[in-house]
Write an enzyme that holds these catalytic residues in place. Structure first.
Site, short mmCIF file in Angstrom:
data_model
loop_
_atom_site.label_atom_id
_atom_site.label_comp_id
_atom_site.label_asym_id
_atom_site.label_seq_id
_atom_site.Cartn_x
_atom_site.Cartn_y
_atom_site.Cartn_z
N ASN A 77 10.25 -3.55 -5.22
CA ASN A 77 9.28 -2.65 -5.88
C ASN A 77 9.33 -1.22 -5.35
O ASN A 77 8.66 -0.34 -5.88
CB ASN A 77 7.86 -3.18 -5.71
CG ASN A 77 7.65 -4.49 -6.41
OD1 ASN A 77 8.08 -5.54 -5.93
ND2 ASN A 77 7.01 -4.47 -7.57
N VAL A 91 7.81 3.76 -7.13
CA VAL A 91 7.05 2.55 -6.82
C VAL A 91 6.78 1.81 -8.12
O VAL A 91 6.18 2.36 -9.05
CB VAL A 91 5.72 2.88 -6.13
CG1 VAL A 91 4.91 1.61 -5.88
CG2 VAL A 91 5.97 3.62 -4.82
N CYS A 92 7.23 0.57 -8.22
CA CYS A 92 6.99 -0.25 -9.41
C CYS A 92 5.83 -1.19 -9.12
O CYS A 92 5.92 -2.08 -8.27
CB CYS A 92 8.25 -1.05 -9.76
SG CYS A 92 9.51 -0.07 -10.56
N LEU A 93 4.75 -0.98 -9.86
CA LEU A 93 3.54 -1.76 -9.63
C LEU A 93 2.70 -1.75 -10.91
O LEU A 93 2.49 -0.69 -11.51
CB LEU A 93 2.74 -1.17 -8.47
CG LEU A 93 1.55 -1.96 -7.95
CD1 LEU A 93 1.99 -3.30 -7.35
CD2 LEU A 93 0.78 -1.15 -6.91
#
Length: 332
Positions: free
Chosen positions: A122, A129-131
């Protein structure tokens, strides 16, 4: 146990020069202050940010530190401590955050200070930032940003608990449909990679600490340096599964966990560098941690280049699985 760290968890500072979003939302000096939602104290955005400050000042967990800026209320910097029971334990992870002009209608922007390292599915090398919570990744409706309920505190706790977790391999999309049992071996291999690169990030932080967190970085590794080195030794010797080191439990003297040769190679390189860096920041390293000593190691395997980087295989297979999953979803 390490010493108590004397560093305010929440504080207002002035220097934002190295913040990733320092140029974002910046107004000209001639701009009308009353029209700027970040300087107009009557604006809804300003009031909401002040509410966020109050929440952070009184509710931060002990392992999360925040700095906000007196002249740039649209910016925030957080340092998160990797928690025990994960391959990120005792690491420090810095995030730069920026509020959008229509906050909280849209989630904040966030940048991970990666030092060019890839430590988690992530968290990208370029800082992305992958969220789901900040709408940079798919997720259920209740996992998405909700202007009426979502907060910066929730975001920081999610980064610590959901991203920097015990099995980061399973953060990658598509694997949830297969279950954990099928990929347990690969997940353990990824934990080796994550811990080794977390150690690399420690060295980067000590060399170039983020502004306003220099004191925390030095104090943290002065306190936790010995624990990191003991964990390196126990992991490399297979006494404890990577990520599960604990100062409260005495590990067995003999190997009980299988450790890859690649991980041992990483430790041979990183251990002396960590030892030197921790000494320089004042860590008290008693006898027994001066050298990495891997039991029953065959000298011919030390530094052997025949072992491919585990994570490249792991990530490559994950990408194929995810691509196949997407195709299936499109067809359906």
């Amino acid at each position: 146990m390490g010493e108590t760290i004397d560093f305010e968890q929440f504080d207002v500072v002035s220097d934002n020069t190295d913040h990733h979003f320092a140029r974002l939302n910046k107004k000209n000096e001639t701009s009308d202050a009353s029209s700027d939602c970040f300087t107009n104290e009557s604006s809804d955005v300003y009031r909401r940010i002040m509410k966020e400050w109050k929440i952070l000042a009184h509710n931060l967990p002990e392992t999360i530190y925040v700095r906000v800026y007196e002249n740039r209320v649209d910016l925030l910097r957080a340092m998160i401590v990797g928690v025990a029971g994960t391959p990120y334990h005792d690491g420090l992870f810095c995030f730069d955050i920026a509020f959008p002009p229509d906050y909280p209608n849209h989630p904040p922007k966030i940048h991970y200070c990666s030092y060019g390292l890839y430590i988690n599915p992530n968290l990208y090398r370029n800082g992305k930032v992958c969220l789901s919570l900040i709408n940079t990744w798919q997720g259920n409706k209740n996992e998405k940003w909700d202007p009426s309920r979502s907060t910066i505190l929730q975001l920081l706790v999610s980064l610590q608990g959901l991203v920097l977790n015990d099995m980061p391999y399973f953060n990658e999309a598509g694997l949830e449909i297969f279950g954990r049992g099928m990929y347990e071996k690969r997940a353990r291999a990824y934990n080796e990679y994550a811990f080794a690169h977390s150690c690399k990030s420690m060295l980067c932080l000590l060399q170039r600490p983020p502004q306003n967190f220099q004191g925390l970085v030095v104090a943290h590794f002065r306190s936790r340096g010995r624990a990191v080195l003991v964990a390196c030794n126990d992991y490399a010797n297979g006494r404890v599964r990577v990520g599960l080191y604990s100062e409260t439990n005495e590990p067995p003297l003999t190997s009980c966990e299988k450790v890859s040769e690649k991980f041992k190679d990483w430790m041979h390189v990183l251990y002396p560098r960590l030892f030197s860096a921790f000494i320089q920041c004042g860590a008290s390293l008693e006898t027994g941690v001066e050298h990495l000593s891997i039991i029953n190691e065959s000298p011919k395997n030390m530094g052997n280049g025949k072992y491919k980087v585990i994570v490249k295989k792991v990530v490559g297979k994950i990408r194929k699985i995810y691509a196949s999953t997407l195709k299936t979803r499109v067809k359906n």
